[in-house]
Design a protein around this motif. Sequence first.
Motif, PDB file in Angstrom:
ATOM      1  N   LEU A 107      48.066  46.139  33.193  1.00 25.87           N
ATOM      2  CA  LEU A 107      47.397  47.416  32.981  1.00 25.87           C
ATOM      3  C   LEU A 107      48.449  48.522  33.025  1.00 25.87           C
ATOM      4  O   LEU A 107      49.120  48.707  34.064  1.00 25.87           O
ATOM      5  CB  LEU A 107      46.347  47.667  34.075  1.00 25.87           C
ATOM      6  CG  LEU A 107      45.010  46.939  33.991  1.00 25.87           C
ATOM      7  CD1 LEU A 107      45.176  45.428  34.067  1.00 25.87           C
ATOM      8  CD2 LEU A 107      44.079  47.411  35.112  1.00 25.87           C
ATOM      9  N   PHE A 108      48.585  49.266  31.939  1.00 29.85           N
ATOM     10  CA  PHE A 108      49.606  50.307  31.906  1.00 29.85           C
ATOM     11  C   PHE A 108      49.096  51.516  31.129  1.00 29.85           C
ATOM     12  O   PHE A 108      48.468  51.383  30.066  1.00 29.85           O
ATOM     13  CB  PHE A 108      50.894  49.802  31.237  1.00 29.85           C
ATOM     14  CG  PHE A 108      51.961  50.854  31.176  1.00 29.85           C
ATOM     15  CD1 PHE A 108      52.801  51.075  32.262  1.00 29.85           C
ATOM     16  CD2 PHE A 108      52.112  51.658  30.049  1.00 29.85           C
ATOM     17  CE1 PHE A 108      53.774  52.075  32.227  1.00 29.85           C
ATOM     18  CE2 PHE A 108      53.077  52.652  30.001  1.00 29.85           C
ATOM     19  CZ  PHE A 108      53.907  52.862  31.092  1.00 29.85           C
ATOM     20  N   THR A 109      49.370  52.679  31.662  1.00 29.22           N
ATOM     21  CA  THR A 109      49.119  53.919  30.947  1.00 29.22           C
ATOM     22  C   THR A 109      50.254  54.899  31.219  1.00 29.22           C
ATOM     23  O   THR A 109      50.853  54.884  32.311  1.00 29.22           O
ATOM     24  CB  THR A 109      47.777  54.558  31.359  1.00 29.22           C
ATOM     25  OG1 THR A 109      47.581  55.770  30.630  1.00 29.22           O
ATOM     26  CG2 THR A 109      47.738  54.854  32.866  1.00 29.22           C
ATOM     27  N   SER A 110      50.535  55.738  30.247  1.00 34.53           N
ATOM     28  CA  SER A 110      51.476  56.835  30.461  1.00 34.53           C
ATOM     29  C   SER A 110      50.773  58.058  31.027  1.00 34.53           C
ATOM     30  O   SER A 110      51.413  59.075  31.314  1.00 34.53           O
ATOM     31  CB  SER A 110      52.154  57.205  29.136  1.00 34.53           C
ATOM     32  OG  SER A 110      52.910  56.119  28.653  1.00 34.53           O
ATOM     33  N   GLY A 111      49.447  57.962  31.157  1.00 34.26           N
ATOM     34  CA  GLY A 111      48.667  59.053  31.713  1.00 34.26           C
ATOM     35  C   GLY A 111      48.590  59.003  33.225  1.00 34.26           C
ATOM     36  O   GLY A 111      49.316  58.245  33.893  1.00 34.26           O
ATOM     37  N   SER A 112      47.666  59.778  33.773  1.00 37.37           N
ATOM     38  CA  SER A 112      47.590  59.942  35.228  1.00 37.37           C
ATOM     39  C   SER A 112      46.750  58.878  35.916  1.00 37.37           C
ATOM     40  O   SER A 112      46.913  58.643  37.121  1.00 37.37           O
ATOM     41  CB  SER A 112      47.008  61.320  35.556  1.00 37.37           C
ATOM     42  OG  SER A 112      47.806  62.347  35.028  1.00 37.37           O
ATOM     43  N   PHE A 113      45.852  58.229  35.190  1.00 38.97           N
ATOM     44  CA  PHE A 113      44.913  57.299  35.820  1.00 38.97           C
ATOM     45  C   PHE A 113      44.918  55.964  35.080  1.00 38.97           C
ATOM     46  O   PHE A 113      44.713  55.915  33.868  1.00 38.97           O
ATOM     47  CB  PHE A 113      43.506  57.881  35.833  1.00 38.97           C
ATOM     48  CG  PHE A 113      43.404  59.171  36.594  1.00 38.97           C
ATOM     49  CD1 PHE A 113      43.312  59.158  37.976  1.00 38.97           C
ATOM     50  CD2 PHE A 113      43.423  60.388  35.925  1.00 38.97           C
ATOM     51  CE1 PHE A 113      43.229  60.349  38.687  1.00 38.97           C
ATOM     52  CE2 PHE A 113      43.334  61.581  36.626  1.00 38.97           C
ATOM     53  CZ  PHE A 113      43.244  61.563  38.014  1.00 38.97           C
ATOM     54  N   ILE A 114      45.109  54.894  35.844  1.00 35.14           N
ATOM     55  CA  ILE A 114      45.197  53.572  35.221  1.00 35.14           C
ATOM     56  C   ILE A 114      43.843  53.026  34.829  1.00 35.14           C
ATOM     57  O   ILE A 114      43.726  52.233  33.891  1.00 35.14           O
ATOM     58  CB  ILE A 114      45.932  52.598  36.173  1.00 35.14           C
ATOM     59  CG1 ILE A 114      46.470  51.404  35.386  1.00 35.14           C
ATOM     60  CG2 ILE A 114      45.027  52.146  37.321  1.00 35.14           C
ATOM     61  CD1 ILE A 114      47.453  50.554  36.204  1.00 35.14           C
ATOM     62  N   GLY A 115      42.801  53.445  35.572  1.00 34.86           N
ATOM     63  CA  GLY A 115      41.487  52.905  35.269  1.00 34.86           C
ATOM     64  C   GLY A 115      40.367  53.780  35.748  1.00 34.86           C
ATOM     65  O   GLY A 115      40.558  54.690  36.574  1.00 34.86           O
ATOM     66  N   ARG A 116      39.183  53.480  35.221  1.00 30.88           N
ATOM     67  CA  ARG A 116      37.973  54.167  35.651  1.00 30.88           C
ATOM     68  C   ARG A 116      36.878  53.130  35.837  1.00 30.88           C
ATOM     69  O   ARG A 116      36.655  52.292  34.957  1.00 30.88           O
ATOM     70  CB  ARG A 116      37.547  55.204  34.615  1.00 30.88           C
ATOM     71  CG  ARG A 116      36.305  56.001  35.030  1.00 30.88           C
ATOM     72  CD  ARG A 116      35.887  56.952  33.940  1.00 30.88           C
ATOM     73  NE  ARG A 116      34.800  57.818  34.378  1.00 30.88           N
ATOM     74  CZ  ARG A 116      34.092  58.610  33.571  1.00 30.88           C
ATOM     75  NH1 ARG A 116      34.368  58.627  32.267  1.00 30.88           N
ATOM     76  NH2 ARG A 116      33.134  59.369  34.056  1.00 30.88           N
ATOM     77  N   ASN A 117      36.216  53.186  37.000  1.00 29.20           N
ATOM     78  CA  ASN A 117      35.101  52.285  37.276  1.00 29.20           C
ATOM     79  C   ASN A 117      33.867  53.151  37.517  1.00 29.20           C
ATOM     80  O   ASN A 117      33.768  53.839  38.541  1.00 29.20           O
ATOM     81  CB  ASN A 117      35.399  51.419  38.498  1.00 29.20           C
ATOM     82  CG  ASN A 117      34.350  50.327  38.688  1.00 29.20           C
ATOM     83  OD1 ASN A 117      33.855  49.770  37.720  1.00 29.20           O
ATOM     84  ND2 ASN A 117      34.016  50.030  39.931  1.00 29.20           N
ATOM     85  N   VAL A 118      32.958  53.137  36.536  1.00 27.23           N
ATOM     86  CA  VAL A 118      31.785  54.008  36.513  1.00 27.23           C
ATOM     87  C   VAL A 118      32.260  55.461  36.487  1.00 27.23           C
ATOM     88  O   VAL A 118      32.752  55.913  35.463  1.00 27.23           O
ATOM     89  CB  VAL A 118      30.812  53.703  37.667  1.00 27.23           C
ATOM     90  CG1 VAL A 118      29.480  54.414  37.428  1.00 27.23           C
ATOM     91  CG2 VAL A 118      30.557  52.195  37.757  1.00 27.23           C
ATOM     92  N   SER A 119      32.196  56.190  37.591  1.00 26.43           N
ATOM     93  CA  SER A 119      32.589  57.599  37.559  1.00 26.43           C
ATOM     94  C   SER A 119      33.840  57.882  38.373  1.00 26.43           C
ATOM     95  O   SER A 119      34.278  59.036  38.460  1.00 26.43           O
ATOM     96  CB  SER A 119      31.447  58.476  38.088  1.00 26.43           C
ATOM     97  OG  SER A 119      31.110  58.116  39.421  1.00 26.43           O
ATOM     98  N   THR A 120      34.427  56.843  38.943  1.00 29.64           N
ATOM     99  CA  THR A 120      35.600  57.032  39.798  1.00 29.64           C
ATOM    100  C   THR A 120      36.870  56.608  39.077  1.00 29.64           C
ATOM    101  O   THR A 120      36.929  55.523  38.488  1.00 29.64           O
ATOM    102  CB  THR A 120      35.460  56.223  41.098  1.00 29.64           C
ATOM    103  OG1 THR A 120      34.247  56.592  41.763  1.00 29.64           O
ATOM    104  CG2 THR A 120      36.633  56.483  42.022  1.00 29.64           C
TER     105      THR A 120
END
Length: 452
Positions: A407-420
């Motif tokens: 799992l990789f992103t150049s953004g600030s958040f690696i994942g989202r689960n529902v609303s978190t």
Amino acid sequence: EANAVSFDPQYQSDINLYASAPGIASAGKNLLSVVPADIDGAPRTATPSLGASQYSAAALTPLAGSYTVGVGQTYTTINAAITAMKVNGISGAVTFLLRTQTFDEQFILPSISGSSATNTITFQSQSGNAADVTLKFTASASATNYVAQLSNASFVTFKNLSFTPDGANYNRAIQVVNRADDLTFENLRITLPPIAAVTEERTAILVRPSLSTNIRFINNTITGGSHGIIHVGNNTNRSPGTVFTGNTITNVYYRPAYFQYMAGGIFNNNTITHSGTSQGDYYGLGLEYSAGYTEIQRNRITGALGHAMRLYYFGGIDTQPSIIANNFFHSNSSYATVYLIYGVTYTNIYHNSINNTSTGEAFHFNRYQSVDNRIVNNIFRANTGYAVEYQTSNAVNSIVESDYNNLFTSGSFIGRNVSTTYGTLNEWQTATGFEANAVSFDPQYQSDINLY
């Protein structure tokens, strides 16, 4: 109906209902004691014709073998070849070899008397080269928007041919209506004018039958238009035996490959790309309401806005899960590159490389009404969006395994689960219970679309 048949009766006209199909000329039950004559007083026989008129097919010679079509050939037009089959029927496999030329004509291929799994009907170029034979027609209305229409046709192959429908607003190459069984479209080259509009009037192959089985799209090349291949089955009797393999679809604006109401199928080794600006809600490969074992393997779907792949109510079998493996999926989109939404069941998602080069997620799964899916050994790379997003937390056992992924992103958040949202892999692992053996590295793909 133990002794019933199913043939187009080939009436003289809509109101002159004298039949001529050879398959029903002597297919009836002996009713001489009750109905000794037909509508015109002609005597019936012990093996009577079906319907109101009595006629004989004894003088007809059913077709079998190979015949040439074109200028100076056995049949000068495709329509002449079809008429010969309608009048005479067939008694063996029939192949029509189209000579090197352009056929500027429109035709309808109906049910043919005598056709079967062994008595097949094939239209193909005589040279074996699709570029040598072009079929075209200038349609001017929706009702006649096709070069070739297959209506109640079965056991038919179109192979090694080019289609260039050239109507101003109507550009379908092939349309399939009514019943459709055992149809193969292989190594066709279909070129539609480029367009930035959503309309089925500009579809390369449109298959919307009442019932269908064993429809195969193999090694075709489709360029331009609004839609590439659409196959919509019956919502209560879903279509089994669908094969979509080895196709190359380029710069189709909206739906390059869209399938609905399938009973499983094989969707392997296809290349679907877009080098310009597609419609925002684009699906490279879309499957909806598909139930049964399905393979989606070794596809390369890259380059567009929208979704590289979208699955909606897509189900495998508990004893034989569907598999999605070894695919390249890319999009440059604010939407998810791979989008699974609702009712995804018994599906293994293994060894896929996914890349979103805009603001969308690499992988999005809304787990509502989903069960028993496994997500393992994939690369999920996002640009500024989430690497993964899971929605609908109360879908118990929707994901039985999600692990060993990157799992990789150049953004600030690696994942989202529902609303978190979660900024790091460790936070994601702790909160979700998924990805105990996952990693988070930039995969360093060769390019945005070459996902090596």
